[in-house]
Design a protein around this motif. Structure first.
Motif, PDB file in Angstrom:
ATOM      1  N   ALA A 159     -10.408  49.969  59.043  1.00 31.66           N
ATOM      2  CA  ALA A 159     -11.808  50.274  58.746  1.00 31.66           C
ATOM      3  C   ALA A 159     -12.627  50.413  60.020  1.00 31.66           C
ATOM      4  O   ALA A 159     -13.443  51.325  60.163  1.00 31.66           O
ATOM      5  CB  ALA A 159     -12.397  49.192  57.841  1.00 31.66           C
ATOM      6  N   VAL A 160     -12.403  49.518  60.979  1.00 30.72           N
ATOM      7  CA  VAL A 160     -13.187  49.522  62.219  1.00 30.72           C
ATOM      8  C   VAL A 160     -12.892  50.769  63.043  1.00 30.72           C
ATOM      9  O   VAL A 160     -13.778  51.296  63.731  1.00 30.72           O
ATOM     10  CB  VAL A 160     -12.894  48.246  63.032  1.00 30.72           C
ATOM     11  CG1 VAL A 160     -13.511  48.323  64.413  1.00 30.72           C
ATOM     12  CG2 VAL A 160     -13.429  47.030  62.296  1.00 30.72           C
ATOM     13  N   ALA A 161     -11.670  51.285  62.985  1.00 30.47           N
ATOM     14  CA  ALA A 161     -11.314  52.478  63.754  1.00 30.47           C
ATOM     15  C   ALA A 161     -12.195  53.664  63.400  1.00 30.47           C
ATOM     16  O   ALA A 161     -12.369  54.577  64.209  1.00 30.47           O
ATOM     17  CB  ALA A 161      -9.844  52.829  63.531  1.00 30.47           C
ATOM     18  N   GLN A 162     -12.774  53.649  62.212  1.00 30.73           N
ATOM     19  CA  GLN A 162     -13.582  54.774  61.766  1.00 30.73           C
ATOM     20  C   GLN A 162     -15.048  54.646  62.159  1.00 30.73           C
ATOM     21  O   GLN A 162     -15.827  55.567  61.910  1.00 30.73           O
ATOM     22  CB  GLN A 162     -13.465  54.917  60.245  1.00 30.73           C
ATOM     23  CG  GLN A 162     -12.037  55.139  59.765  1.00 30.73           C
ATOM     24  CD  GLN A 162     -11.951  55.291  58.261  1.00 30.73           C
ATOM     25  OE1 GLN A 162     -12.876  55.770  57.607  1.00 30.73           O
ATOM     26  NE2 GLN A 162     -10.840  54.867  57.679  1.00 30.73           N
ATOM     27  N   VAL A 163     -15.445  53.535  62.747  1.00 27.98           N
ATOM     28  CA  VAL A 163     -16.857  53.350  63.088  1.00 27.98           C
ATOM     29  C   VAL A 163     -17.089  53.176  64.584  1.00 27.98           C
ATOM     30  O   VAL A 163     -18.207  52.867  65.002  1.00 27.98           O
ATOM     31  CB  VAL A 163     -17.452  52.125  62.341  1.00 27.98           C
ATOM     32  CG1 VAL A 163     -17.409  52.353  60.853  1.00 27.98           C
ATOM     33  CG2 VAL A 163     -16.711  50.851  62.708  1.00 27.98           C
TER      34      VAL A 163
ATOM     35  N   ASP B 127     -13.156  59.375  68.769  1.00 27.42           N
ATOM     36  CA  ASP B 127     -11.825  59.623  68.217  1.00 27.42           C
ATOM     37  C   ASP B 127     -10.713  59.152  69.144  1.00 27.42           C
ATOM     38  O   ASP B 127      -9.645  58.727  68.672  1.00 27.42           O
ATOM     39  CB  ASP B 127     -11.651  61.117  67.935  1.00 27.42           C
ATOM     40  CG  ASP B 127     -12.326  61.540  66.647  1.00 27.42           C
ATOM     41  OD1 ASP B 127     -13.169  60.770  66.155  1.00 27.42           O
ATOM     42  OD2 ASP B 127     -12.020  62.637  66.139  1.00 27.42           O
ATOM     43  N   TYR B 128     -10.935  59.239  70.450  1.00 26.78           N
ATOM     44  CA  TYR B 128      -9.905  58.810  71.400  1.00 26.78           C
ATOM     45  C   TYR B 128      -9.639  57.309  71.259  1.00 26.78           C
ATOM     46  O   TYR B 128      -8.490  56.873  71.135  1.00 26.78           O
ATOM     47  CB  TYR B 128     -10.350  59.142  72.824  1.00 26.78           C
ATOM     48  CG  TYR B 128      -9.384  58.680  73.893  1.00 26.78           C
ATOM     49  CD1 TYR B 128      -8.218  59.383  74.153  1.00 26.78           C
ATOM     50  CD2 TYR B 128      -9.644  57.538  74.646  1.00 26.78           C
ATOM     51  CE1 TYR B 128      -7.324  58.958  75.133  1.00 26.78           C
ATOM     52  CE2 TYR B 128      -8.765  57.110  75.618  1.00 26.78           C
ATOM     53  CZ  TYR B 128      -7.607  57.831  75.858  1.00 26.78           C
ATOM     54  OH  TYR B 128      -6.724  57.391  76.823  1.00 26.78           O
ATOM     55  N   ILE B 129     -10.700  56.508  71.250  1.00 22.20           N
ATOM     56  CA  ILE B 129     -10.541  55.063  71.092  1.00 22.20           C
ATOM     57  C   ILE B 129     -10.061  54.730  69.685  1.00 22.20           C
ATOM     58  O   ILE B 129      -9.285  53.788  69.484  1.00 22.20           O
ATOM     59  CB  ILE B 129     -11.861  54.344  71.427  1.00 22.20           C
ATOM     60  CG1 ILE B 129     -12.173  54.505  72.923  1.00 22.20           C
ATOM     61  CG2 ILE B 129     -11.799  52.875  71.061  1.00 22.20           C
ATOM     62  CD1 ILE B 129     -13.442  53.834  73.372  1.00 22.20           C
ATOM     63  N   ALA B 130     -10.497  55.514  68.695  1.00 12.93           N
ATOM     64  CA  ALA B 130     -10.045  55.278  67.317  1.00 12.93           C
ATOM     65  C   ALA B 130      -8.525  55.415  67.216  1.00 12.93           C
ATOM     66  O   ALA B 130      -7.868  54.640  66.518  1.00 12.93           O
ATOM     67  CB  ALA B 130     -10.729  56.254  66.364  1.00 12.93           C
ATOM     68  N   ARG B 131      -7.967  56.386  67.924  1.00  7.35           N
ATOM     69  CA  ARG B 131      -6.506  56.539  67.892  1.00  7.35           C
ATOM     70  C   ARG B 131      -5.820  55.373  68.595  1.00  7.35           C
ATOM     71  O   ARG B 131      -4.738  54.934  68.180  1.00  7.35           O
ATOM     72  CB  ARG B 131      -6.105  57.857  68.558  1.00  7.35           C
ATOM     73  CG  ARG B 131      -6.473  59.089  67.752  1.00  7.35           C
ATOM     74  CD  ARG B 131      -5.751  60.315  68.257  1.00  7.35           C
ATOM     75  NE  ARG B 131      -6.195  61.516  67.571  1.00  7.35           N
ATOM     76  CZ  ARG B 131      -5.675  62.728  67.785  1.00  7.35           C
ATOM     77  NH1 ARG B 131      -4.689  62.872  68.667  1.00  7.35           N
ATOM     78  NH2 ARG B 131      -6.133  63.788  67.130  1.00  7.35           N
ATOM     79  N   ARG B 132      -6.430  54.875  69.650  1.00  7.27           N
ATOM     80  CA  ARG B 132      -5.860  53.709  70.317  1.00  7.27           C
ATOM     81  C   ARG B 132      -5.882  52.493  69.376  1.00  7.27           C
ATOM     82  O   ARG B 132      -4.943  51.694  69.352  1.00  7.27           O
ATOM     83  CB  ARG B 132      -6.634  53.410  71.602  1.00  7.27           C
ATOM     84  CG  ARG B 132      -6.493  54.479  72.668  1.00  7.27           C
ATOM     85  CD  ARG B 132      -5.053  54.537  73.165  1.00  7.27           C
ATOM     86  NE  ARG B 132      -4.833  55.554  74.159  1.00  7.27           N
ATOM     87  CZ  ARG B 132      -4.475  56.806  73.913  1.00  7.27           C
ATOM     88  NH1 ARG B 132      -4.339  57.205  72.649  1.00  7.27           N
ATOM     89  NH2 ARG B 132      -4.251  57.662  74.863  1.00  7.27           N
ATOM     90  N   ILE B 133      -6.948  52.345  68.622  1.00  3.67           N
ATOM     91  CA  ILE B 133      -7.024  51.236  67.658  1.00  3.67           C
ATOM     92  C   ILE B 133      -5.990  51.424  66.559  1.00  3.67           C
ATOM     93  O   ILE B 133      -5.363  50.454  66.104  1.00  3.67           O
ATOM     94  CB  ILE B 133      -8.449  51.145  67.078  1.00  3.67           C
ATOM     95  CG1 ILE B 133      -9.451  50.795  68.189  1.00  3.67           C
ATOM     96  CG2 ILE B 133      -8.519  50.113  65.963  1.00  3.67           C
ATOM     97  CD1 ILE B 133     -10.896  50.856  67.748  1.00  3.67           C
ATOM     98  N   GLU B 134      -5.795  52.652  66.126  1.00  8.11           N
ATOM     99  CA  GLU B 134      -4.774  52.918  65.115  1.00  8.11           C
ATOM    100  C   GLU B 134      -3.387  52.582  65.647  1.00  8.11           C
ATOM    101  O   GLU B 134      -2.538  52.044  64.919  1.00  8.11           O
ATOM    102  CB  GLU B 134      -4.839  54.388  64.693  1.00  8.11           C
ATOM    103  CG  GLU B 134      -3.847  54.791  63.610  1.00  8.11           C
ATOM    104  CD  GLU B 134      -4.072  54.076  62.297  1.00  8.11           C
ATOM    105  OE1 GLU B 134      -3.120  54.003  61.502  1.00  8.11           O
ATOM    106  OE2 GLU B 134      -5.200  53.580  62.064  1.00  8.11           O
ATOM    107  N   GLN B 135      -3.141  52.866  66.935  1.00  4.29           N
ATOM    108  CA  GLN B 135      -1.870  52.488  67.550  1.00  4.29           C
ATOM    109  C   GLN B 135      -1.717  50.968  67.590  1.00  4.29           C
ATOM    110  O   GLN B 135      -0.617  50.441  67.382  1.00  4.29           O
ATOM    111  CB  GLN B 135      -1.778  53.064  68.959  1.00  4.29           C
ATOM    112  CG  GLN B 135      -1.627  54.574  68.994  1.00  4.29           C
ATOM    113  CD  GLN B 135      -1.656  55.136  70.406  1.00  4.29           C
ATOM    114  OE1 GLN B 135      -1.723  54.384  71.379  1.00  4.29           O
ATOM    115  NE2 GLN B 135      -1.616  56.451  70.527  1.00  4.29           N
ATOM    116  N   MET B 136      -2.830  50.265  67.843  1.00  2.14           N
ATOM    117  CA  MET B 136      -2.789  48.807  67.805  1.00  2.14           C
ATOM    118  C   MET B 136      -2.421  48.318  66.408  1.00  2.14           C
ATOM    119  O   MET B 136      -1.607  47.397  66.246  1.00  2.14           O
ATOM    120  CB  MET B 136      -4.147  48.232  68.227  1.00  2.14           C
ATOM    121  CG  MET B 136      -4.496  48.438  69.689  1.00  2.14           C
ATOM    122  SD  MET B 136      -6.184  47.885  70.074  1.00  2.14           S
ATOM    123  CE  MET B 136      -6.091  46.146  69.642  1.00  2.14           C
TER     124      MET B 136
END
Length: 408
Positions: free
Chosen positions: A293-297, A301-310
């Motif tokens: 959920a946090v990856a979307q806020v 997009d670059y950091i969101a993908r890093r969070i998704e990788q986490m």
């Protein structure tokens, strides 16, 4: 007699609606009860028409101030023990934004159909993010919906303040840049051609810089319409590309690498991540669901993908510290705080401290942004003025020097 619009449930529990004449809303409600319909809403036709007219304001944007007011009022009403449907009805009546009022009406309709508030909010992703909806869902499950709305208020307040600070700090350099571009266009179209006609009467070889400026000016004047069309087409094409997934990702990655403002953008996004994850963990949301959920806020997009990788790393049984290190976006001090949070089982509190650390850094960076940008803008302005001054006035200076030598 007045005409009313009503909505209610029949003996089978089905939702029914219609129009009927009555002396008053109470009179119509009694008639409906006598006919086996439990009234939910009775609205005078004129009022209903007015509310329908409000739908013409759907193009009005639901801003941060509207959401701040919505979450704050929801917290206050629910904490005071006001039922959810009554609280939403009150907010709809007092909302100054017609689009938000229409959204609240939609939420009430979904609740009337037996759905939960979180399910109703999922029908409006442009208004309620998945982060917002997930927290509301947790509040429904735990019975602490009022606390959730208070946490959402504080989160949205931080978001709004950060965006406003960055926007305010960028206003001055944007204004200067626009002024410089306008000045260059004006000089190319009006000033240099006038000097070029004067120089032609001298019948002498002009300096290289002057010849370059005159050539640029002549090209601009001769192909002005084509250049303007190309500029507009380029802006539209760029806007379209940035709306694509790949274009948005590349632009967000480039923003983080820009001098001066790049680090601020990165710290602001990471502050959103840490604050959002802290809130989700404190609210009882599982780590994986909270990170999704946090990856979307995080607004990048670059950091969101890093969070998704986490998140994927945690699914593979890796620790938060390992995945955060592999992401390559956190400072060593923050990585150490994450590691301590994992070891002590207080990751939610430590993430709140990480958020506070980044927020303080963002506040300081934004406060000093103008002071750091001003020297750069002065150098740029000085360079532009120097080139134009030398190109325009150097021939006059050379001719004056020749005339002085000829006179002696």
């Amino acid at each position: 007699m007045q005409r009313f619009r009503y909505r209610g449930r029949n003996a089978q529990g089905e939702l029914v609606s219609g129009h009927q004449m009555a002396l008053s809303p109470d009179s119509l409600a009694s008639q409906l009860l006598n006919s086996g319909i439990v009234p939910i809403e009775v609205v005078e036709e004129a009022e209903a028409t007015a509310q329908g007219g409000l739908l013409g304001g759907l193009f009005a944007r639901i801003g941060a101030e509207d959401m701040l007011l919505f979450t704050r009022q929801m917290h206050a009403m629910l904490k005071a023990g006001i039922p959810l449907m009554r609280a939403l009805a009150g907010l709809q009546r007092t909302s100054a934004n017609p689009r938000l009022a229409a959204v609240i009406q939609s939420l009430r309709n979904r609740l009337d159909e037996g759905r939960q508030l979180s399910q109703a909010m999922r029908q409006h992703p442009a208004v309620f993010s998945s982060f917002f909806v997930n927290l509301v869902q947790v509040g429904e499950l735990t019975g602490r919906l009022d606390e959730i709305f208070l946490r959402l208020f504080h989160y949205l307040e931080f978001e709004h303040a950060t965006r406003r600070q960055i926007g305010s700090a960028m206003r001055y350099p944007t204004f200067v840049l626009v002024a410089v571009v306008a000045a260059i266009i004006t000089i190319n179209v009006f000033v240099i051609p006038a000097f070029a006609r004067v120089y032609q009467s001298f019948n002498v070889e002009l300096p290289l810089l002057t010849r370059v400026l005159i050539a640029i000016s002549e090209f601009t004047v001769a192909h002005g319409a084509l250049l303007a069309t190309a500029a507009v087409a380029g802006v539209l094409a760029l806007g379209y590309y940035l709306r694509t997934e790949q274009g948005r990702y590349r632009w967000h990655r480039l923003k983080l690498r820009l001098p001066i403002v790049g680090p601020i953008q990165q710290k602001a996004s990471l502050a959103r991540f840490a604050r959002g994850l802290s809130i989700t963990l404190l609210s009882g949301v599982p780590v994986l669901q909270g990170m999704a959920a946090v990856a979307q806020v995080v607004d990048n997009d670059y950091i969101a993908r890093r969070i998704e990788q986490m998140r994927l790393g945690i699914e593979r049984a890796e620790s938060m510290t390992q995945t955060a290190t592999a992401a390559g976006v956190f400072t060593p001090a923050v990585l150490q705080m994450i590691a301590v949070g994992e070891e002590t089982g207080e990751l939610d509190a430590l993430m709140a401290e990480v958020a506070a650390l980044y927020e303080r850094e963002v506040d300081y960076a934004v406060a000093t942004l103008g002071a750091r940008i001003e020297p750069l803008m002065i150098v740029v302005l000085a360079g532009v003025v120097l080139v134009l001054a030398l190109g325009v006035f150097l021939p006059i200076w050379d001719l004056g020097r020749v005339a002085m030598h000829g006179g002696t």
